[in-house]
Every structure is written in structure tokens, then in C-alpha cells.
Design an enzyme around this catalytic site. Structure first.
Site, PDB file in Angstrom:
ATOM      1  N   GLY A   8       0.855  -1.194   0.000  1.00 42.69           N
ATOM      2  CA  GLY A   8       0.000   0.000   0.000  1.00 42.69           C
ATOM      3  C   GLY A   8       0.885   1.237   0.000  1.00 42.69           C
ATOM      4  O   GLY A   8       0.560   2.268   0.592  1.00 42.69           O
ATOM      5  N   GLY A  11       0.151   5.461  -1.143  1.00 37.78           N
ATOM      6  CA  GLY A  11      -0.768   6.390  -0.489  1.00 37.78           C
ATOM      7  C   GLY A  11      -0.053   7.552   0.191  1.00 37.78           C
ATOM      8  O   GLY A  11       1.137   7.783  -0.021  1.00 37.78           O
ATOM      9  N   GLN A  12      -0.814   8.256   1.034  1.00 34.72           N
ATOM     10  CA  GLN A  12      -0.285   9.461   1.690  1.00 34.72           C
ATOM     11  C   GLN A  12       0.954   9.141   2.535  1.00 34.72           C
ATOM     12  O   GLN A  12       1.963   9.843   2.467  1.00 34.72           O
ATOM     13  CB  GLN A  12      -1.370  10.085   2.586  1.00 34.72           C
ATOM     14  N   ASP A  34       2.364  -1.767  -4.505  1.00 35.49           N
ATOM     15  CA  ASP A  34       1.031  -1.161  -4.525  1.00 35.49           C
ATOM     16  C   ASP A  34       0.198  -1.865  -5.588  1.00 35.49           C
ATOM     17  O   ASP A  34       0.727  -2.445  -6.530  1.00 35.49           O
ATOM     18  CB  ASP A  34       1.143   0.344  -4.834  1.00 35.49           C
ATOM     19  N   TYR A 142     -14.178   1.466   9.807  1.00 35.55           N
ATOM     20  CA  TYR A 142     -12.732   1.734   9.847  1.00 35.55           C
ATOM     21  C   TYR A 142     -12.201   1.500  11.268  1.00 35.55           C
ATOM     22  O   TYR A 142     -11.200   0.812  11.474  1.00 35.55           O
ATOM     23  CB  TYR A 142     -12.508   3.181   9.413  1.00 35.55           C
ATOM     24  N   ILE A 172      -2.883  12.985   9.689  1.00 37.80           N
ATOM     25  CA  ILE A 172      -1.511  13.297   9.277  1.00 37.80           C
ATOM     26  C   ILE A 172      -1.549  14.379   8.210  1.00 37.80           C
ATOM     27  O   ILE A 172      -2.236  14.240   7.190  1.00 37.80           O
ATOM     28  CB  ILE A 172      -0.781  12.038   8.757  1.00 37.80           C
TER      29      ILE A 172
HETATM   30  N1  SER Z   1      -6.878  10.138   8.811  1.00 35.53           N
HETATM   31  C1  SER Z   1      -7.746   9.038   9.135  1.00 35.53           C
HETATM   32  C2  SER Z   1      -9.150   9.315   8.739  1.00 35.53           C
HETATM   33  O1  SER Z   1      -9.552  10.453   8.835  1.00 35.53           O
HETATM   34  C3  SER Z   1      -7.698   8.790  10.611  1.00 35.53           C
HETATM   35  O2  SER Z   1      -6.958   7.680  10.876  1.00 35.53           O
HETATM   36  O3  SER Z   1      -9.842   8.414   8.371  1.00 35.53           O
END
Ligand code: SER
Length: 320
Positions: A8, A11-12, A34, A142, A172
Site C-alpha cells: 500500500g 498512499g499518503q 502497490d 474503519y 496526518i
Molecule cells: N486520517 C484518518 C481518517 O480520517 C484517521 O486515521 O480516516
């Protein structure tokens, strides 16, 4: 850690973790994998990059063998707001990649890092200075995946001796790859919008406090924890880490001090508003500080100045 596989990686977090790991462990020792072909092509411009579906156990294991990997970084995840659009898919991807990673870590004797999140907390968690060990009843898929992941990480450690470690990342903020589908994304998007259009429409309520970290601190958290003396770790999955906590109004007001013409308004997304309200306002990260020396450097003002500078360079170069 000598030979590292990041799954992965496009990603960011991965986009900036790869160069960070290359600097610490050598370019030849970091493999970026990825699923998305465009991400693989982009990663190939600065790293050894491979196409990999982390849900394909066989292919994932072959890659570990091919590169004689000893450390796995599993960054595969659908984020909080996207997860609510398709909870079944979020469970399949988030848990599928994690279980494969844990089982392969066990089989090939690899250390494994997989991020947890403030999303692991819920409404009935204490919201101010949220303790390391507390109530965890998230109300997003999530978050359900993150809590399950934390429990599995600890289970694989105690039951099978897998060296699993993790942090609970807050939002982040970064200027490499954009985040996507998260509740904290507003704190990144605003910098691009203010510099491009002078205004920003925010989907998160102005008074919703959430913890945040600037990417350089997030990267140090990962390598510091993975290098930590295991004898000193009382916890493993996962450590609270934070450096700042603010709400949208405070962030935008601080940006306006630097760019007086900045204007913003709110078009609240009820899903994001609900998620933000259920997450902590501020975390207590003292266990991370005590057990492995966590000591973040980037507070709000320094982060804002650095973001405005870096995002302006990207926009001037036509990269956004
Ligand atoms: N940055 C993530 C989200 O907003 C938090 O873990 O889903």
C-alpha cells in the site's frame, strides 16, 4: 530491519515513508508495493517498486521470498469516510491485508508495522487527554477494523512471537501525496485550496477538535518504534501519538494571519461530522514517550509555515 517491504506504498504515508526508509536503510533494501498501476509507475521513479495485491496471499509470500524481506509495513486501508460508503469492502480490504501480513510475518519471521488510528476510539471514550488504555467502542467500520487489528497484532505477538508494533495515528498533515477518504483530510486540503483559489469549503464542523501530526514526526514515529528495544515495550499495538490538537476554525484563523484574503465556509458532511464528534479531542501520548522516546517536533505554527511553503512550490511547478 534490513530488508523492508511496504505494501500500500502509493498512499499518503507510503509516498513519504519510502524515501525516509531509503535514507535510513539504503535504497536497495526498501521495496515499495502497490495495487494501483499509476502508483506503481510513480513509485518506480524513486524506488524499487512492484505491483502487488496484498489480498493475494500467494503473491504476497512470493514477494517476501524474492527480496528476502525481514520487515513488513502494511499501509493498505480504506479510510474512515470512504469505509462508511461500503463497509463490507472496507472490512474485506483492511482486514484481508492485515491478516495476510500477520500470517506471512509469522511464516517468514518478519517484524510488522501496521498503523492504527484515533478512529479506534468512539463516543464513550474519554475525549480529553484520551488515555493509552481505555474504552474502545468505535462506531465506524474503519474503527472496528483498527481495534480488531490492534487485538490481532497483540495476539500474534503473545501467541506466535511475531514482532508486531503499531501507533494510533491522528490526522496526518503532509505535502507529498494527498490523503483520500479520511475525516481529517480537511487539514491537508485547505492548504491547496487557499493557495490555489483563496478559499476553502470545509465539511467538518468548525468546533470539532481532532489530534494531528505533521508527516516528518509521523515518519520518525514509525522508525523510532520499530527500532525500539523490545524489552522496554510494555505496550505494542498500539501507542497513542500526537503533537497538536485543533479545530477547523483555529487552523483557518491561523492560516488567515498569514494570508489575510483567505475566506472559508462550511458545508457539513453529516458522516464526517459524526465521525469527528466520536473521536478524541486530544490524546495522552505519555506511554509512547516513556517506552520508546517519542518526542515530536512539529507544532501548529511551524507546520503551517512549512505547508504553505511546500504546497506553493508544488502549485508554482504546476504539480497540483
Ligand atoms: N486520517 C484518518 C481518517 O480520517 C484517521 O486515521 O480516516
Amino acid at each position: 530491519m534490513k530488508r523492508i517491504l511496504v505494501v500500500g506504498a502509493g498512499g499518503q504515508i507510503g509516498t513519504e515513508l519510502i524515501p525516509h526508509l531509503q535514507k535510513h536503510y539504503g535504497e536497495d533494501n526498501v521495496i515499495a508495493a502497490d495495487l494501483n498501476p499509476a502508483n506503481v509507475e510513480r513509485l518506480k521513479t524513486f524506488a524499487i517498486a512492484e505491483s502487488l495485491d496484498a489480498l493475494d496471499f500467494q503473491a504476497y509470500g512470493e514477494m517476501i521470498k524474492k527480496y528476502r524481506i525481514d520487515s513488513l509495513f502494511n499501509l493498505v486501508a480504506l479510510l474512515s469516510a470512504t469505509g462508511e460508503k461500503n463497509p463490507q469492502l472496507a472490512w474485506k480490504i483492511n482486514m484481508g491485508a492485515l491478516l495476510n501480513s500477520l500470517n506471512l510475518a509469522k511464516e517468514f519471521n518478519c517484524a510488522i508495522f501496521t498503523p492504527s488510528s484515533i478512529g479506534a476510539f468512539g463516543y464513550n471514550t474519554p475525549h480529553v487527554k484520551t488515555p493509552q488504555d481505555t474504552v474502545m467502542r468505535p462506531n465506524t467500520i474503519y474503527g472496528v477494523c483498527k481495534v480488531t487489528g490492534e487485538l490481532l497484532g497483540d495476539y500474534y505477538h503473545t501467541r506466535f512471537g511475531v514482532d508486531s508494533r503499531s501507533v494510533r495515528f491522528p490526522g496526518i498533515i503532509s505535502n507529498g501525496a494527498l490523503p483520500g477518504g479520511g475525516t481529517t483530510d480537511y487539514a491537508v486540503e485547505v492548504f491547496y485550496e487557499v493557495l490555489k483559489n483563496g478559499k476553502y469549503t470545509c465539511q467538518v464542523p468548525e468546533d470539532s477538535y481532532m489530534d494531528m501530526l505533521y508527516m516528518p514526526d509521523a515518519l520518525n514515529a514509525i522508525t523510532q518504534l520499530m527500532e525500539a528495544d523490545p524489552a522496554k515495550l510494555k505496550h505494542r499495538n498500539s501507542f497513542n501519538v500526537t503533537c497538536m490538537s485543533f479545530n477547523p476554525r483555529e487552523l483557518f484563523t491561523a492560516i488567515k494571519k498569514r494570508i489575510p484574503s483567505f475566506e472559508w465556509n462550511f458545508e457539513i458532511d453529516p458522516v464526517k461530522a459524526d465521525i469527528a464528534a466520536s473521536w478524541p479531542d486530544s490524546l495522552d501520548d505519555s506511554c509512547a514517550r516513556e517506552e520508546w522516546g517519542w518526542n515530536p517536533q512539529w507544532h501548529m505554527d511551524a507546520m503551517i509555515d512549512d505547508m504553505l511553503k511546500a504546497v506553493k512550490v508544488k502549485i508554482d511547478k504546476g504539480l497540483y
